[in-house]
Design an enzyme around this catalytic site. Structure first.
Site, PDB file in Angstrom:
ATOM      1  N   LYS A  98       1.106  -1.118   0.395  1.00  0.00           N
ATOM      2  CA  LYS A  98      -0.056   0.217  -0.549  1.00  0.00           C
ATOM      3  C   LYS A  98       0.759   0.979   0.158  1.00  0.00           C
ATOM      4  O   LYS A  98       1.926   1.404   0.679  1.00  0.00           O
ATOM      5  CB  LYS A  98      -0.833  -0.018   1.010  1.00  0.00           C
ATOM      6  CG  LYS A  98      -2.243   0.904   1.255  1.00  0.00           C
ATOM      7  CD  LYS A  98      -3.111   0.660   0.800  1.00  0.00           C
ATOM      8  CE  LYS A  98      -4.129   2.284   0.237  1.00  0.00           C
ATOM      9  NZ  LYS A  98      -3.838   3.474  -0.570  1.00  0.00           N
TER      10      LYS A  98
ATOM     11  N   LYS B 129       5.268   2.215  -2.962  1.00  0.00           N
ATOM     12  CA  LYS B 129       5.614   3.340  -2.664  1.00  0.00           C
ATOM     13  C   LYS B 129       5.608   3.756  -4.479  1.00  0.00           C
ATOM     14  O   LYS B 129       6.105   2.441  -5.048  1.00  0.00           O
ATOM     15  CB  LYS B 129       6.261   4.233  -2.518  1.00  0.00           C
ATOM     16  CG  LYS B 129       6.713   6.018  -2.678  1.00  0.00           C
ATOM     17  CD  LYS B 129       4.983   6.066  -1.513  1.00  0.00           C
ATOM     18  CE  LYS B 129       5.352   7.684  -1.317  1.00  0.00           C
ATOM     19  NZ  LYS B 129       4.455   7.802   0.063  1.00  0.00           N
TER      20      LYS B 129
ATOM     21  N   ASN C 292      -2.808  19.437   0.019  1.00  0.00           N
ATOM     22  CA  ASN C 292      -3.821  19.046   0.544  1.00  0.00           C
ATOM     23  C   ASN C 292      -3.621  18.782   2.245  1.00  0.00           C
ATOM     24  O   ASN C 292      -4.011  19.066   2.867  1.00  0.00           O
ATOM     25  CB  ASN C 292      -4.117  17.680  -0.032  1.00  0.00           C
ATOM     26  CG  ASN C 292      -5.196  16.519   0.703  1.00  0.00           C
ATOM     27  OD1 ASN C 292      -5.008  17.091   1.827  1.00  0.00           O
ATOM     28  ND2 ASN C 292      -5.914  16.089  -0.197  1.00  0.00           N
TER      29      ASN C 292
HETATM   30  N1  GLU Z   1       0.635   8.954   0.562  1.00  0.00           N
HETATM   31  C1  GLU Z   1      -0.220   9.028   1.969  1.00  0.00           C
HETATM   32  C2  GLU Z   1       1.302   8.978   2.646  1.00  0.00           C
HETATM   33  O1  GLU Z   1       2.225   8.515   2.489  1.00  0.00           O
HETATM   34  C3  GLU Z   1      -0.951   7.552   1.370  1.00  0.00           C
HETATM   35  C4  GLU Z   1      -0.631   6.480   1.046  1.00  0.00           C
HETATM   36  C5  GLU Z   1      -2.297   6.228   1.397  1.00  0.00           C
HETATM   37  O2  GLU Z   1      -3.152   5.988   1.229  1.00  0.00           O
HETATM   38  O3  GLU Z   1      -2.134   4.479   0.271  1.00  0.00           O
HETATM   39  O4  GLU Z   1       0.907   8.172   3.826  1.00  0.00           O
END
Ligand code: GLU
Length: 428
Positions: free
Chosen positions: A69, A105, A220
């Protein structure tokens, strides 16, 4: 000494924490490298008919606790090292908040501000075409990150569903409300950080009305945080975006700043057009223009880096005046700066805890996508609060018991939870 990279900085923190844990032989090695690194160049046709290619990455760090994720960022400087470090942080983050995911990522090395909407859509769809075999609700579930939006998530879901001939709302999170998104996902990163700060402030018997806050970044996370804090009585004295910032000792009004940011593209837009500022009006409002560098060292109680990584360094850590640093950005503080802040008794609430609200509501969105349920705003807010406070308690307890900084304690909590899963799976 070779220059540090985002991944070497992650490794520095990781090895310091691993040393403090009681690990069996070989367990350290499980964290040395991502499980998988996928890279491809994606090519689109620009509006003028020419072809352009961009480096694209998806790094899957660890999936012991569940599907990979993590977000996808579009940035001119996004490279493999950076994406790798951010993937590793995601694995720790999902473990710290105890949601059933691993960490990954993605990134595309592109400046999205130079693309038209059609070109942006083409990049987003090509990204999914490039990595589709490695994505899916049970495999790897992306989300927004720097410069990626709900609309981009919608294009990606649509592309994936076309390619796989499936209905897969849970293959990606951070989607628009009209296309499988969850209520509260847009404000979640800020909201989660806000819950943690409120908890800290009440434990330290402080009064929000007397606390001054500086926020770097008005995307955001930063913009929503400014609103939450302002509404809860904090005084937001400094705000910036990539073009610079404003400081007002008596406090800024985030609603006004947002209005001008919308109108002019910059948080300084109420007073300045490019480098030309209306000095008289600034004097009248008691506002001063500041650079992003200056902003970090302004007098305040809470400093919130909410933009890019590597901004609090050994050079400026000595000058930081805040009592708390709440990391809404990923990786804003270097390990050297961390050590300086710790010595100076400045409490750093690390990214893997402070900004975990985003991925937590992503988990809620993923669950809703799979079950077909739709939660209310109250349900999301209450569940998010509970997850954040449980994570905070676990980290705080670890920090106390093992006399660790909050960052080391959060890493320790995350690593131990990951190890539990890896042991069960027999990966050792
Ligand atoms: N990009 C966000 C983070 O760094 C959210 C990642 C997500 O929701 O999977 O936590």
């Amino acid at each position: 000494m070779p220059a540090s990279t985002p991944y070497s900085r992650f490794q520095d923190t990781l090895s310091a924490v691993l040393k403090e844990l009681d690990l069996a032989d070989g367990e350290n090695d499980l964290f040395a490298e991502p499980q998988k690194t996928h890279k491809k160049d994606i090519t689109i046709t620009r509006d003028d008919g020419s072809k352009e290619s961009y480096h694209a990455f998806r790094v899957q760090f660890n999936n012991a606790r569940g599907p990979y994720k993590g977000g996808i960022r579009y940035h001119a400087e996004a490279d493999e090292e950076e994406v790798k470090a951010l993937a590793a942080l995601m694995a720790i983050k999902t473990a710290v908040v105890g949601i059933p995911f691993g960490g990954a990522k993605g990134g595309v090395q592109v400046n999205p501000k130079e693309l038209t909407k059609r070109e942006l859509q083409a990049v987003s769809r090509e990204y999914v075409r490039a990595f589709k075999d490695h994505l899916g609700p049970d495999i790897d579930c992306p989300a927004p990150d720097v410069n990626t939006t709900p609309t981009i998530m919608a294009w990606m879901r649509d592309e994936y569903e076309q390619l796989t001939n499936s209905y897969s709302p849970a293959m990606i999170t951070g989607k628009p409300m009209s296309f499988g998104g969850s209520v509260g996902r847009d404000t979640a990163t800020a909201r989660g950080g806000f819950f943690i700060l409120q908890e800290l402030v009440s434990r330290d018997a402080l009064d929000p009305d007397e606390l001054k806050v500086v926020i770097q970044g008005f995307g955001n996370a930063g913009a929503h945080m400014a609103h939450f804090l302002h509404n809860a009585g904090y005084t937001v004295v400094g705000i910036s975006d990539s073009q610079g910032g404003v400081y007002a000792e008596e406090g800024l009004d985030p609603v006004r700043i947002e209005k001008y940011k919308h109108k002019t593209g910059s948080v300084t837009g109420e007073y300045c057009e490019g480098s030309v500022c209306d000095i008289e009006r600034m004097k009248l409002d008691n506002v001063r223009k500041v650079t992003n560098e200056e902003l970090l060292t302004l007098p305040c109680d809470v400093l919130i880096p909410a933009a890019l990584d590597n901004v609090i360094t050994k050079e400026n850590a000595k000058e930081i005046k805040a009592r708390y640093v709440l990391e809404l950005a990923n990786g804003p503080t270097t390990p050297e700066a961390d050590a300086i802040l710790e010595k100076r008794d400045i409490m750093v609430i690390p990214d893997v805890l402070a900004n975990a609200g985003g991925v937590t509501v992503s988990y809620f969105e993923w669950s809703q996508g799979r079950s077909g349920e739709q939660w209310t705003a109250e349900q999301v807010d209450e569940r998010l609060r509970r997850v954040m406070l449980d994570a905070f308690t676990a980290v705080r307890r670890k920090a106390r018991r093992q006399n660790m900084s909050f960052r080391h304690a959060a890493f320790a909590v995350g690593i131990e939870r990951m190890l539990d899963a890896m042991r069960v799976r027999g990966w050792l």
